[in-house]
Write a protein that holds these residues in place. Structure first.
Motif, short mmCIF file in Angstrom:
data_model
loop_
_atom_site.label_atom_id
_atom_site.label_comp_id
_atom_site.label_asym_id
_atom_site.label_seq_id
_atom_site.Cartn_x
_atom_site.Cartn_y
_atom_site.Cartn_z
N PHE A 110 7.91 66.47 2.84
CA PHE A 110 8.60 66.32 4.12
C PHE A 110 7.66 65.79 5.20
CE2 PHE A 110 11.66 69.32 2.18
CZ PHE A 110 12.82 68.62 2.43
N THR A 148 11.65 58.68 0.22
CA THR A 148 12.86 59.27 0.82
C THR A 148 13.14 58.66 2.18
OG1 THR A 148 12.46 61.34 -0.36
CG2 THR A 148 13.94 61.43 1.53
N GLU A 153 21.59 67.79 8.99
CA GLU A 153 20.86 67.48 7.76
C GLU A 153 19.77 68.51 7.49
OE1 GLU A 153 19.73 63.31 7.49
OE2 GLU A 153 21.44 62.81 8.78
N TYR A 160 19.46 70.64 4.05
CA TYR A 160 18.27 70.83 3.21
C TYR A 160 17.98 72.31 3.01
CZ TYR A 160 16.94 65.90 3.12
OH TYR A 160 16.90 64.55 2.89
N ASN A 204 12.46 65.81 9.42
CA ASN A 204 11.41 66.25 8.51
C ASN A 204 10.58 67.37 9.12
OD1 ASN A 204 11.32 64.40 5.98
ND2 ASN A 204 11.61 62.96 7.66
N VAL A 254 12.59 70.67 9.04
CA VAL A 254 12.67 71.32 7.72
C VAL A 254 11.34 72.00 7.38
CG1 VAL A 254 13.00 70.94 5.26
CG2 VAL A 254 14.45 69.76 6.90
#
Length: 437
Positions: A91, A147, A268, A272, A393, A396
């Motif tokens: 991430f 990604t 999102e 995750y 990112n 997360v």
């Protein structure tokens, strides 16, 4: 068959019924007054290579997903702390590379960067199956970069290609393209999960899905190379650099883009976290003894997502309301799911709440894709899309570190509920201030 098996096949039957009711390109061509002739059965769909490539790259992603943690922990013998750091590395790599990925794609060609994605992700797969820690970290770094490309540059190429080739005149619709892309993603997930489970059973090793993934990526590379047209962002001359930077930042500062970016980060991010925590959550409320059929449960989630994308395609064909209003409804429904999951619940309720959230995911992707497609200029599309992924990112990684282990899923779900409420408010305020589609 058990409860989960019956639920899966029931959802598949629902998908089959919805698929039979889908609007098609041929129907749209019949409505175009200046079309010279109706589409014949031999006419190839102008977006066929987009769907084929997307099915392959998402299949490559899904086929390895169910076994990544298990490969690290069970087959490579890594501790949970090391496995968590490997995931966090991926991430962080995605966050750091996001800006550069978008800039390179806009300036040097999105087709070229998509081809680089296939090579980088295949290398990530090869490094993942080698039980040497530095190579495993290198694999996650390459996976994070890949990604970022997958969820920004591919999308940017598709939207610009749609407009450059004027595919509306060929009976295509951007909203329907996004919905079909979401359906392809769900089908890839279902097939990928079944194939990966079969591969592991046949070969006796969890490395097999990663080798297959590399093969799918090589196939996708050949299709991109042979059938995609190159497209770019803004011009790269010195005289245009200042105006280009202004365009990027002026785009990012618009209330609609800020609200959309915030909502994307929250939704999102919650998605995750759902991926990390759904297994321990449903296991904690399990009534029956024995192993849960995780394959059928996961496939049910994907079938729910596909059904929602099919419904989106049917409903939004007539544009009964704005896409921004639909996004607000999706955020509210997702908020309801997490609020309920944070409290006391039964096994059946947990399963169907997860299915409802996956249905939100199925509508979320085409809805936000359409909104970004209309709100972001083609000149800076890949760069803006990539920059919008940076806070996701970071969110997360911070969430995983704060949550600690999988025992704190109730607190995680409660936090997701509050953040989704805030994102709903942001989109609502932006839609009042600016005329969002």
């Amino acid at each position: 068959m058990g409860y989960y098996e019956n639920s899966f096949f029931g959802l598949l039957a629902l998908c089959a019924g919805l698929l039979a009711s889908q609007p098609t390109r041929r129907t749209e061509l019949k409505k175009v007054a200046d079309s010279r002739k109706p589409a014949s059965r031999d006419d190839a769909h102008p977006e066929i290579y987009w769907y084929q490539v997307y099915a392959l790259v998402m299949g490559a992603d899904w086929v390895q997903g169910p076994y990544l943690y298990s490969l690290y922990h069970d087959e490579h013998g890594l501790s949970e702390r090391v496995v968590s750091s490997l995931f966090a590395t991926g991430f962080l790599s995605g966050a750091v590379s996001a800006y550069f990925v978008g800039t390179l794609a806009d300036k040097h060609g999105r087709k070229s960067v998509c081809m680089v994605f296939c090579l980088l992700y295949a290398m990530s797969c090869f490094f993942t199956v080698i039980p040497v820690l530095p190579l495993l970290y290198l694999g996650r770094i390459l996976g994070g970069i890949s990604t970022s490309i997958l969820f920004s540059v591919f999308d940017s190429w598709m939207v610009t290609n749609f407009r450059v080739l004027k595919l509306v005149e060929h009976g295509c619709d951007l909203s329907r393209t996004y919905a079909t892309t979401s359906i392809v993603n769900s089908l890839s997930a279902i097939v990928g999960g079944i194939v990966s489970q079969w591969l592991v059973y046949i070969t006796g090793t969890k490395k097999a899905p990663f080798i297959l993934s590399a093969g799918l990526l090589w196939w996708a590379l050949q299709l991109i190379w042979g059938h995609w047209l190159e497209n770019f962002g803004g011009t790269t001359s010195e005289s245009s650099k200042t105006s280009e930077k202004r365009s990027i930042w002026s785009t990012l500062k618009r209330p609609s883009i800020l609200a959309l970016g915030f909502a994307s980060t929250m939704f999102e991010g919650a998605m995750y976290l759902f991926v990390f925590f759904w297994t321990p959550t449903i296991k904690s409320v399990q009534k029956s003894s024995g192993e849960l059929p995780y394959g059928y449960i996961f496939s049910s989630f994907m079938a729910s997502s596909m059904a929602a994308a099919l419904i989106f395609n049917i409903v939004m064909q007539k544009r009964p309301f704005k896409y921004s209003r639909l996004l607000i409804g999706i955020l509210l429904a997702a908020n309801f799911c997490f609020a309920k999951l944070a409290g006391p619940k039964t096994e059946d309720a947990t399963f169907w709440l997860f299915c409802l959230f996956e249905a939100c995911v199925g509508m979320y992707w085409p809805c936000t894709g359409y909104l970004k497609g209309h709100l972001v200029e083609d000149d800076v599309r890949a760069e803006v899309y990539s920059m919008l992924r940076i806070p996701l990112n970071v969110f997360v990684v911070l969430s995983l570190f704060i949550a600690g282990d999988s025992k704190h899923f109730a607190q995680v779900f409660a936090t997701c509920s509050m953040l989704l409420t805030a994102s709903f408010g942001a989109v609502w305020a932006a839609s009042l201030k600016e005329n969002m589609p």
